[in-house]
Design a protein around this motif. Structure first.
Motif, PDB file in Angstrom:
ATOM      1  N   CYS A  15       0.828  -1.203   0.000  1.00 39.31           N
ATOM      2  CA  CYS A  15       0.000   0.000   0.000  1.00 39.31           C
ATOM      3  C   CYS A  15       0.861   1.252   0.000  1.00 39.31           C
ATOM      4  N   ALA A  16       1.923   1.245   0.784  1.00 41.98           N
ATOM      5  CA  ALA A  16       2.805   2.410   0.850  1.00 41.98           C
ATOM      6  C   ALA A  16       3.447   2.688  -0.498  1.00 41.98           C
ATOM      7  N   ALA A  17       3.792   1.616  -1.222  1.00 45.16           N
ATOM      8  CA  ALA A  17       4.400   1.800  -2.539  1.00 45.16           C
ATOM      9  C   ALA A  17       3.417   2.434  -3.504  1.00 45.16           C
ATOM     10  N   LEU A  18       2.158   1.967  -3.468  1.00 49.21           N
ATOM     11  CA  LEU A  18       1.142   2.550  -4.339  1.00 49.21           C
ATOM     12  C   LEU A  18       0.896   4.006  -3.999  1.00 49.21           C
ATOM     13  N   ILE A  19       0.841   4.293  -2.703  1.00 53.12           N
ATOM     14  CA  ILE A  19       0.630   5.674  -2.275  1.00 53.12           C
ATOM     15  C   ILE A  19       1.784   6.547  -2.718  1.00 53.12           C
ATOM     16  N   GLY A  20       2.998   6.040  -2.567  1.00 51.92           N
ATOM     17  CA  GLY A  20       4.171   6.812  -2.977  1.00 51.92           C
ATOM     18  C   GLY A  20       4.160   7.120  -4.454  1.00 51.92           C
ATOM     19  N   THR A  21       3.756   6.123  -5.264  1.00 50.86           N
ATOM     20  CA  THR A  21       3.658   6.345  -6.708  1.00 50.86           C
ATOM     21  C   THR A  21       2.630   7.409  -7.023  1.00 50.86           C
ATOM     22  N   SER A  22       1.474   7.333  -6.366  1.00 53.38           N
ATOM     23  CA  SER A  22       0.428   8.327  -6.589  1.00 53.38           C
ATOM     24  C   SER A  22       0.887   9.703  -6.177  1.00 53.38           C
ATOM     25  N   LEU A  23       1.591   9.801  -5.064  1.00 49.66           N
ATOM     26  CA  LEU A  23       2.102  11.091  -4.615  1.00 49.66           C
ATOM     27  C   LEU A  23       3.047  11.688  -5.644  1.00 49.66           C
ATOM     28  N   THR A  24       3.884  10.844  -6.234  1.00 51.18           N
ATOM     29  CA  THR A  24       4.823  11.335  -7.244  1.00 51.18           C
ATOM     30  C   THR A  24       4.085  11.874  -8.456  1.00 51.18           C
ATOM     31  N   ILE A  25       3.006  11.179  -8.851  1.00 56.19           N
ATOM     32  CA  ILE A  25       2.245  11.603 -10.023  1.00 56.19           C
ATOM     33  C   ILE A  25       1.578  12.943  -9.797  1.00 56.19           C
ATOM     34  N   HIS A  26       1.005  13.145  -8.592  1.00 60.33           N
ATOM     35  CA  HIS A  26       0.178  14.313  -8.341  1.00 60.33           C
ATOM     36  C   HIS A  26       0.929  15.473  -7.709  1.00 60.33           C
ATOM     37  N   ALA A  27       2.155  15.256  -7.264  1.00 61.37           N
ATOM     38  CA  ALA A  27       2.851  16.300  -6.516  1.00 61.37           C
ATOM     39  C   ALA A  27       3.103  17.554  -7.340  1.00 61.37           C
ATOM     40  N   CYS A  28       3.390  17.407  -8.633  1.00 58.25           N
ATOM     41  CA  CYS A  28       3.782  18.555  -9.452  1.00 58.25           C
ATOM     42  C   CYS A  28       2.595  19.198 -10.177  1.00 58.25           C
ATOM     43  N   ARG A  29       1.424  18.613 -10.071  1.00 59.49           N
ATOM     44  CA  ARG A  29       0.272  19.154 -10.771  1.00 59.49           C
ATOM     45  C   ARG A  29      -0.873  19.319  -9.774  1.00 59.49           C
ATOM     46  N   ASN A  30      -0.772  20.346  -8.950  1.00 61.20           N
ATOM     47  CA  ASN A  30      -1.748  20.496  -7.881  1.00 61.20           C
ATOM     48  C   ASN A  30      -2.684  21.671  -8.092  1.00 61.20           C
ATOM     49  N   ARG A  31      -2.700  22.265  -9.288  1.00 60.69           N
ATOM     50  CA  ARG A  31      -3.592  23.383  -9.570  1.00 60.69           C
ATOM     51  C   ARG A  31      -4.320  23.166 -10.883  1.00 60.69           C
ATOM     52  N   ALA A  32      -5.517  23.709 -10.941  1.00 60.19           N
ATOM     53  CA  ALA A  32      -6.286  23.720 -12.186  1.00 60.19           C
ATOM     54  C   ALA A  32      -6.686  25.158 -12.458  1.00 60.19           C
ATOM     55  N   ILE A  33      -6.282  25.687 -13.601  1.00 53.48           N
ATOM     56  CA  ILE A  33      -6.575  27.076 -13.948  1.00 53.48           C
ATOM     57  C   ILE A  33      -7.291  27.100 -15.293  1.00 53.48           C
ATOM     58  N   ALA A  34      -8.410  27.795 -15.344  1.00 53.32           N
ATOM     59  CA  ALA A  34      -9.224  27.858 -16.557  1.00 53.32           C
ATOM     60  C   ALA A  34      -8.787  29.036 -17.424  1.00 53.32           C
ATOM     61  N   TYR A  35      -8.402  28.743 -18.665  1.00 48.51           N
ATOM     62  CA  TYR A  35      -8.102  29.763 -19.667  1.00 48.51           C
ATOM     63  C   TYR A  35      -9.101  29.577 -20.811  1.00 48.51           C
TER      64      TYR A  35
END
Length: 268
Positions: A15-35
């Motif tokens: 479980c920790a490995a899966l969580i770590g992978t998910s954290l890596t995926i989402h860490a750099c894309r934490n905003r959504a901006i509408a243009y």
């Protein structure tokens, strides 16, 4: 007797490995901006929210009735959806279909496929409250008993409604099972919002679904702008966030912004 702790440890590390992978995926894309481009300019001064939505000054008054959202025929609106996991917006078709029993089925599908990426079934109870019977999102099917509150019979600015829920979910490793939580609705007020489809005077509603299933805590938040359009009242813009924590660690954190691009594409 010695094997159970080893199995428990192995499961935890998995479980920790899966969580770590998910954290890596989402860490750099934490905003959504509408243009997006505005089709009709507004002489009224508007400001831009952190999400990119252009809005007017908030008037903390007004109300919204659940019955205003009921439709007597199927409709489909086209939205642009911006997410924190993508650099480009996607076209989303939001269809609303009434049934003979008075329920509404809301289906989200991307413009490139007819497959549903999200689905909610809403029912109107005897008190006039609009309730969530079931929901499909991120390949997780959830049913609620008691049902989650989508909108009370009447919601005024400054009011808050909290309703206990029990949820049964079928989905991935962390999101299957049953759990308890709350659904919360808040009335915010009246505000102009400018989207590609035009300028709307809308009533702003904040909502939150929060519940736990096993080691997972799921929180779904939304700020929605409801406005009068060609077929009654519907959502013209929304900001949302999906947050999943497993063992207290963020495993999924997606933000999104949706704006109405075209009103009422007639169903054939």
């Amino acid at each position: 007797m010695l094997r159970r702790p080893r199995r428990t440890t192995a499961r935890f590390l998995f479980c920790a490995a899966l969580i770590g992978t998910s954290l890596t995926i989402h860490a750099c894309r934490n905003r959504a901006i509408a243009y997006y481009e505005i089709q009709t300019g507004s002489p009224i001064r508007l400001t831009t929210r952190d999400s990119g939505l252009r809005v007017g000054e908030l008037d903390e008054s007004g109300s919204l009735h659940a019955g205003q959202l009921l439709v007597d025929r199927a409709r489909t609106d086209r939205f642009l959806r911006f997410t924190s996991g993508s650099d480009e917006p996607e076209t989303v078709l939001r269809s609303i279909t009434p049934a003979a029993d008075g329920s509404l089925t809301i289906v989200l599908a991307t413009g490139s496929t007819s497959a549903a990426s999200g689905r909610s079934v809403l029912v109107l109870d005897e008190t006039g409250d609009l309730l969530i019977d079931s929901n499909l999102a991120n390949n997780i099917e959830s049913t609620f008993e008691p049902r989650a509150l989508f909108l009370p019979a009447m919601l005024s600015a400054g009011e808050e409604f909290v309703r206990p829920i029990r949820v049964q979910s079928e989905g991935n490793l962390f999101s299957s099972g049953s759990g308890e939580g709350t659904s919360t609705i808040r009335g915010i007020g009246i505000q102009l919002v400018e989207v590609p489809a035009g300028l709307y005077e809308a009533f702003v509603v904040e909502s939150e679904l929060s519940f736990a299933i096993g080691p997972a805590r799921i929180v779904l938040t939304q700020r929605a702008w409801f406005a009068i359009n060609r077929n009654g009242v519907g959502v013209v813009a929304e900001e949302g966030r999906e947050l999943v924590r497993v063992f207290g660690i963020p495993a999924h954190n997606e933000k999104r912004v949706s704006v109405l691009a075209q009103e009422m594409i007639e169903d054939e």
